[in-house]
Design a protein around this motif. Structure first.
Motif, PDB file in Angstrom:
ATOM      1  N   LEU A 243       4.180   7.212   0.027  1.00  9.22           N
ATOM      2  CA  LEU A 243       5.067   6.645  -1.654  1.00  9.22           C
ATOM      3  C   LEU A 243       3.410   7.141  -2.148  1.00  9.22           C
ATOM      4  O   LEU A 243       3.188   7.930  -3.243  1.00  9.22           O
ATOM      5  N   VAL A 244       2.480   6.626  -1.970  1.00  9.48           N
ATOM      6  CA  VAL A 244       1.161   7.156  -2.760  1.00  9.48           C
ATOM      7  C   VAL A 244      -0.063   8.153  -1.969  1.00  9.48           C
ATOM      8  O   VAL A 244       0.172   8.331  -0.970  1.00  9.48           O
ATOM      9  N   ASP A 245      -0.556   8.864  -2.874  1.00 12.64           N
ATOM     10  CA  ASP A 245      -1.543  10.362  -2.585  1.00 12.64           C
ATOM     11  C   ASP A 245      -3.063   9.648  -1.714  1.00 12.64           C
ATOM     12  O   ASP A 245      -3.534   8.892  -2.747  1.00 12.64           O
ATOM     13  N   GLU A 246      -2.977   8.749  -0.565  1.00  9.96           N
ATOM     14  CA  GLU A 246      -4.433   7.992  -0.450  1.00  9.96           C
ATOM     15  C   GLU A 246      -5.377   8.659  -0.776  1.00  9.96           C
ATOM     16  O   GLU A 246      -6.165   8.021  -1.696  1.00  9.96           O
ATOM     17  N   VAL A 247      -5.669   9.948  -1.065  1.00 10.14           N
ATOM     18  CA  VAL A 247      -6.689  10.691  -1.581  1.00 10.14           C
ATOM     19  C   VAL A 247      -7.052  10.301  -2.811  1.00 10.14           C
ATOM     20  O   VAL A 247      -8.340  10.273  -3.617  1.00 10.14           O
ATOM     21  N   ALA A 248      -5.740  10.190  -3.830  1.00 14.19           N
ATOM     22  CA  ALA A 248      -5.836  10.212  -5.330  1.00 14.19           C
ATOM     23  C   ALA A 248      -6.682   8.998  -5.576  1.00 14.19           C
ATOM     24  O   ALA A 248      -7.089   8.367  -6.626  1.00 14.19           O
ATOM     25  N   PRO A 271      -4.652   4.739  11.703  1.00 12.50           N
ATOM     26  CA  PRO A 271      -4.590   5.482  11.385  1.00 12.50           C
ATOM     27  C   PRO A 271      -5.334   6.332  11.816  1.00 12.50           C
ATOM     28  O   PRO A 271      -6.547   5.485  12.395  1.00 12.50           O
ATOM     29  N   PRO A 272      -5.773   7.497  11.788  1.00 18.12           N
ATOM     30  CA  PRO A 272      -6.957   8.615  11.958  1.00 18.12           C
ATOM     31  C   PRO A 272      -7.804   8.093  11.653  1.00 18.12           C
ATOM     32  O   PRO A 272      -8.576   7.567  10.496  1.00 18.12           O
ATOM     33  N   ALA A 273      -9.420   8.386  12.738  1.00 22.68           N
ATOM     34  CA  ALA A 273     -10.577   7.763  12.237  1.00 22.68           C
ATOM     35  C   ALA A 273     -11.088   7.973  10.849  1.00 22.68           C
ATOM     36  O   ALA A 273     -11.718   6.993   9.866  1.00 22.68           O
ATOM     37  N   ASP A 274     -10.617   9.991  10.235  1.00 17.89           N
ATOM     38  CA  ASP A 274     -10.923  10.169   8.873  1.00 17.89           C
ATOM     39  C   ASP A 274     -10.082  10.083   7.679  1.00 17.89           C
ATOM     40  O   ASP A 274     -10.708  10.147   6.994  1.00 17.89           O
ATOM     41  N   ASN A 279     -11.384   3.323   5.285  1.00 20.32           N
ATOM     42  CA  ASN A 279     -12.914   3.245   5.058  1.00 20.32           C
ATOM     43  C   ASN A 279     -13.573   3.248   4.211  1.00 20.32           C
ATOM     44  O   ASN A 279     -14.974   3.129   3.502  1.00 20.32           O
ATOM     45  N   LEU A 280     -12.409   3.010   2.969  1.00 19.03           N
ATOM     46  CA  LEU A 280     -13.035   2.280   1.460  1.00 19.03           C
ATOM     47  C   LEU A 280     -13.529   0.977   1.347  1.00 19.03           C
ATOM     48  O   LEU A 280     -12.537   0.260   1.990  1.00 19.03           O
TER      49      LEU A 280
END
Length: 323
Positions: A243-248, A271-274, A279-280
């Motif tokens: 539902l949410v753009d993770e990078v945004a 989640p993958p490592a990248d 990582n936030l």
């Protein structure tokens, strides 16, 4: 003579509860976990008539190789792991679990809201850094704390979980507005107000998502939506990762576009490592590992309903049918 059904549970370890055996003639095989590429062989070798899966996908190609399969009992609410059109074509019934997380998920939603509004993560980090110990006053300031009372909760989606979340919000003295895909005839009786998508985004102090993931809702909260939110607003997603753009979202939190976010679901799990969100490292962001649904009580309710669904289908009165 009653036929013996052959049941295979593909990912038993995903349900931490007592799973009783169905009250009809059957064989039972369970696997702690199953990789996607292993599912067909395990079901075919057992000549399974009933497959139980929580998160193991079954594609159209998979189903084409399983002529004995009659029922897929999904041990979750979401059924996007199953090719439902292919199941329908092959006469395979698909059932799911409903309304089992009516307490646990709304409580988790408010745990995130409260932690963010009260700045618990930020103040814990300050104490760990020794800032309170060095303070000249009895208390430590530095992060604005806001009450929930008198603020506005905007809900996107108003099913069973949205309604339960609204009731908790009202107990905290929050105003609740709702945007839903279909009209809400009981809104006034529930003490909530229907609102447009734009009004929910632009005026809510907290925006909480309670929607299924479809092609229409995928990335419904992206950069252009977060730009329209209040600078002091929180975004909460305990529904579906897509539902949410993770990078945004990461960009919005880093730039101060919104005040904070609480997230329990990601596009890819685990989640993958990248992936940007695990990582936030920000005091205004809380990520939990898809655990909002997983109270002890909710898991047992899920397990009981799972077998109820199978028994109802075997008795010729299927319930919670998706196809």
């Amino acid at each position: 003579m009653t036929a013996t059904h052959r049941i295979v549970f593909l990912d038993r370890d995903s349900v931490i509860a007592n799973v009783r055996r169905p009250a009809f003639a059957h064989t039972w095989t369970e696997h702690d976990a199953t990789r996607a590429g292993e599912a067909v062989a395990r079901l075919r070798d057992a000549r399974a008539t009933i497959a139980i899966t929580n998160k193991v996908p079954l594609s159209a190609d998979d189903l084409a190789q399983l002529p004995d399969l009659k029922l897929i009992a999904v041990a979750a609410t979401g059924t996007n792991i199953i090719d439902l059109a292919a199941a329908t074509r092959r006469g395979i019934v698909v059932t799911n679990i409903r309304n089992y997380a009516v307490h646990t998920l709304p409580e988790h939603t408010f745990a995130l809201i409260l932690a963010l509004r009260r700045q618990l993560v930020a103040y814990r980090a300050d104490i760990e850094a020794g800032l309170w110990q060095k303070s000249e006053r009895f208390c430590l300031f530095g992060h604005p704390v806001s009450d929930l009372a008198g603020s506005r909760l905007g809900l996107l989606g108003y099913g069973v979980l949205g309604k339960a979340t609204a009731r908790i919000a009202q107990a905290f003295g929050m105003e609740v507005i709702v945007h839903n895909r279909s009209p809400l005839p009981d809104a006034a009786a529930d003490g909530v107000r229907e609102a447009s998508f734009d009004e929910v985004l632009e005026t809510s102090d907290v925006v909480s998502l309670h929607l299924p993931l479809t092609e229409q809702t995928r990335n419904m909260i992206s950069a252009k939506e977060m730009i329209r939110m209040k600078r002091n607003a929180l975004l909460i997603n305990t529904a579906r990762g897509g539902l949410v753009d993770e990078v945004a979202l990461a960009d919005a939190l880093r730039s101060g576009l919104i005040a904070g976010a609480g997230v329990d679901v990601l596009v890819t799990e685990p989640p993958p490592a990248d992936n940007v969100l695990p990582n936030l490292r920000l005091p205004n962001f809380i990520l939990t590992p898809h655990s909002a649904w997983a109270s002890t009580q909710a898991m047992q309710t899920l397990a009981d309903q799972l077998i109820d669904n199978i028994e109802a289908w075997a008795a010729g009165a299927p319930r919670n049918v998706v196809t």
